[in-house]
Scaffold this active site. Structure first.
Site, mmCIF file in Angstrom:
data_model
loop_
_atom_site.group_PDB
_atom_site.id
_atom_site.type_symbol
_atom_site.label_atom_id
_atom_site.label_comp_id
_atom_site.label_asym_id
_atom_site.label_seq_id
_atom_site.Cartn_x
_atom_site.Cartn_y
_atom_site.Cartn_z
ATOM 1 N N ASP A 306 31.869 28.900 -10.499
ATOM 2 C CA ASP A 306 31.171 28.640 -9.242
ATOM 3 C C ASP A 306 31.313 27.191 -8.778
ATOM 4 O OD1 ASP A 306 30.293 31.223 -8.731
ATOM 5 O OD2 ASP A 306 28.548 30.999 -10.014
ATOM 6 N N GLY A 308 34.052 24.901 -9.821
ATOM 7 C CA GLY A 308 35.447 24.541 -9.621
ATOM 8 C C GLY A 308 36.213 25.420 -8.657
ATOM 9 N N TYR A 390 24.285 35.591 -6.117
ATOM 10 C CA TYR A 390 23.302 34.835 -6.901
ATOM 11 C C TYR A 390 22.791 33.615 -6.135
ATOM 12 C CZ TYR A 390 23.156 37.053 -11.507
ATOM 13 O OH TYR A 390 22.902 37.903 -12.548
ATOM 14 N N ASP A 391 21.597 33.155 -6.540
ATOM 15 C CA ASP A 391 21.035 31.882 -6.090
ATOM 16 C C ASP A 391 20.684 31.085 -7.342
ATOM 17 O OD1 ASP A 391 19.900 32.270 -2.901
ATOM 18 O OD2 ASP A 391 20.326 34.077 -4.054
ATOM 19 N N HIS A 440 26.142 33.611 -17.959
ATOM 20 C CA HIS A 440 26.120 32.443 -17.080
ATOM 21 C C HIS A 440 26.222 31.233 -18.005
ATOM 22 C CE1 HIS A 440 24.414 34.699 -13.543
ATOM 23 N NE2 HIS A 440 23.978 35.463 -14.527
ATOM 24 N N HIS A 599 23.471 37.995 -20.089
ATOM 25 C CA HIS A 599 22.615 38.816 -19.242
ATOM 26 C C HIS A 599 22.961 40.296 -19.372
ATOM 27 C CE1 HIS A 599 20.709 39.300 -14.950
ATOM 28 N NE2 HIS A 599 20.048 39.938 -15.897
#
Length: 651
Positions: A306, A308, A390-391, A440, A599
């Protein structure tokens, strides 16, 4: 949510900065663009793929004195959408000169994917008869299919080398307010050439029913009646805040730090010190990767960097008082460059505030009758950014007792798939709707400066002592301490079964007890990357295979998976740098800490996911001669009263 406190906003300066690490200004973005245009590097089809301050080397910043001239430089990676050619440029905004311009070898990595390319995807796909036929075969209207283009990774496709490739799924949207994530079109993926604007191939593996139940978390009809009984919480500071902000410099309770922001790392901390003693020269979250576990023919390639590949901090939210931040808030704006190289100001990008955090220390003494309680408080620096489904929230905390903590908050919507009897690598979260297993994994870059530049790292862990003559009852354990002396030897995994931690110590300064002053890095100790040793993603995200790396300081070594992560075949960044096996004992070092979550989604994560947390803690260990929070005053007012009662327990 009821909030009555005033909002304080501290904006980045529009004048010429006085310090090398001040926040980027709109004027500087304009200057960089003007220089690049005058050099003929900006044409009709050229876009900015990356823009950020090119910070001076550490010795230059440390040598800076007030009033001295400042050489402000910026790095701009340019992408020609028509040809795929890219240049990596450094511009001195202070003197309006082009310092360097180098063509990017795209066979070794591409610039990040930009908004202008995302906007092309549906038109490209809808021009492909093969793609449209695959959707119609499923009884789906291509006009209602939302394309989700994703970074391609690097696999055994020689024809993709040097080309800008993305892979795209489809999600159906019944109406403009309908969440497409509830309706994945599984068994189908397209490989797209962004430069040629064509579909390379369509993989139509299986016709799988599209889940039909809606997933609209903002639809009252689906959410149901809201709960009642939650009374307002109001946080007030009648006398104002306890911190001061001058430009991007923040001082609070012996802490002193400069804040920065760029589109790749987001919020950065600079020259962090306590009572004038340096601790961190620079701290950031320098990379993150989300590897997925589904090996199916249409999903095996799902792995996203997310930072690079997407420069995800460019999408940072403008934070809202009372929703994202609660209390007496100060905001900092952040200036970035858009695809055209024009300045874009993210209003209220960074939130600054204080929080009560329970008790910092307390004791009721049975012998003397002394009974004292002191409350903990922390200074919070945070921002939030959405990226696709996602946030992510990023929070740095400074505490009254000298502790530093980082916390990442993951929320938003889990990536979805169809779910059936053979869905071995996903959880069913709604009827026929799956959420693939994934991780993640983040990488913190900690340019340490514990009481000076000469630092070292000791691995410290609990060592059980076998029962024997010196331990007849078997209760003994001791502390094992091993100095990590070289870059190869400093690649380590956490081990919670031994309480393994890493002490970052000064090799030149000691406390009053003769111990080296230091901070201990306490990892959460969750799994590192789970992908196979021979996998592509493991080679590309080698930083995530270890919890700890230590390198010699080099100003060019900023990103743990390399400068150009998109379609990078692997081996860049930390594995490349540490191959030299430089000594790291008593040197100017950088500590890299990888951490994150594994997850396995739950039904409770749908249709929007409650926040999941991960992070790490840096705690003083011998840095102070005694409890540094001993001088925290007692809480005033009638809400706290000591009763002088002990509990009779000695321990």
């Amino acid at each position: 949510m009821t909030v009555t406190e005033p909002t304080r906003t501290a904006n980045p300066p529009t004048r010429t900065p006085d310090h090398p690490l001040e926040m980027t200004t709109e004027e500087e973005v304009h200057r960089v663009r003007e220089v690049l245009a005058s050099e003929g590097l900006l044409t009709e089809h050229v876009r900015f793929a990356f823009f950020a301050p090119e910070e001076p080397a550490k010795p230059e910043v440390l040598a800076h004195r007030d009033g001295a001239p400042v050489d402000r430089r910026f790095r701009a990676v340019l992408l020609d959408l028509a040809t795929g050619r890219s240049t990596d440029n450094v511009v001195a905004a202070s003197t309006s000169t082009l310092v360097s311009s180098v063509e990017v070898d795209t066979s070794k990595g591409q610039p990040p994917i930009i908004d202008a390319e995302f906007e092309l995807i549906e038109d490209i796909l809808n021009a492909s008869e093969e793609w449209k036929a695959a959707l119609r075969k499923r009884g789906l209207d291509p006009a209602n299919a939302r394309a989700v283009p994703l970074s391609a990774g690097v696999y055994d496709y020689p024809d993709e080398v040097g080309r800008r490739i993305v892979r795209s799924f489809a999600f159906m949207q019944d109406h403009e307010k309908d969440s497409p994530w509830a309706h994945p079109v599984d068994g189908l993926v397209a490989y797209v050439d962004l430069t040629a604007r064509s579909v390379d191939r369509v993989i139509d593996e299986a016709v799988i029913p599209v889940p039909q139940e809606a997933g609209n978390f903002d639809d009252p009809a689906q959410v149901g009646p809201q709960r009642t009984g939650l009374k307002p919480i109001e946080i007030t500071q009648p006398e104002g805040v306890s911190f001061t902000v001058e430009g991007n410099r923040v001082r609070w309770q012996n802490w002193d730090v400069r804040l920065g922001f760029n589109e790749r790392e987001g919020l950065t901390l600079h020259q962090l010190s306590y009572d004038g003693r340096p601790i961190l020269y620079r701290a950031s979250i320098a990379e993150m990767v989300v590897p997925y576990a589904d090996p199916s023919p249409v999903r095996f390639w799902q792995n996203y960097f997310d930072c690079g590949e997407y420069m995800f901090a460019r999408y940072a939210n403008s934070l809202e008082r009372g929703c994202d931040c609660l209390g007496d808030i100060t905001y900092l704006d952040a200036v970035i460059a858009d695809d055209l190289g024009q300045p874009r100001t993210i209003n209220n990008a960074i939130c600054l505030h204080e929080e009560d955090h329970g008790v910092v220390w307390k004791h009721s003494e049975m012998f003397t009758g002394a009974a004292e309680t002191r409350r903990q408080r922390r200074m919070v620096f945070s921002y939030f950014t959405p990226i696709g489904n996602y946030d992510y929230g990023f929070y740095w905390y400074l505490y009254l007792d000298g502790t530093i903590q980082f916390e990442a908050k993951a929320t938003g919507i889990v990536f979805t798939s169809a779910y059936g009897p053979d869905s071995e690598y996903a959880t069913e979260i709604a009827p026929g709707l799956g959420a693939p297993y994934h991780q993640h994994l983040f990488a913190a870059r900690l340019d340490t400066m514990i009481d000076g530049a000469a630092n070292a790292v000791d691995e410290v862990e609990a060592v059980p002592v076998p029962m024997g003559p010196g331990n007849p009852y078997g209760n003994a354990f001791r502390q094992g301490r091993t100095r990590l002396t070289s870059e190869a030897g400093a690649q380590r995994l956490a081990d919670n079964s031994r309480a393994r931690a890493w002490h970052i110590v000064s090799t030149e300064n000691r406390n009053r007890l003769g111990q080296p002053t230091g901070y201990v890095l306490r990892p959460e100790g969750q799994p590192a990357m789970l992908a196979d040793q021979a996998s592509s993603i493991r080679a590309r995200a080698a930083f995530a295979t270890k919890h700890l790396w230590v390198t010699r300081y080099d100003p060019a070594q900023r990103y743990p998976a390399g400068d150009f992560v998109n379609q990078n075949p692997g081996g860049s960044g930390l594995p490349e740098w540490t191959a030299a096996d430089r000594p790291v004992d008593g040197e100017d070092i950088v500590v890299w800490h990888s951490f994150g979550t594994t997850h396995f989604p739950r039904p409770e994560d749908w249709p929007v996911m409650p926040v999941d947390y991960t992070g790490f803690t840096l705690k003083p260990s011998g840095f102070f001669d005694r409890n540094p929070a001993l001088d925290v005053p007692p809480t005033g007012g009638a809400h706290c009263a000591s009763n002088g009662q002990g509990n009779g327990h000695v321990g």
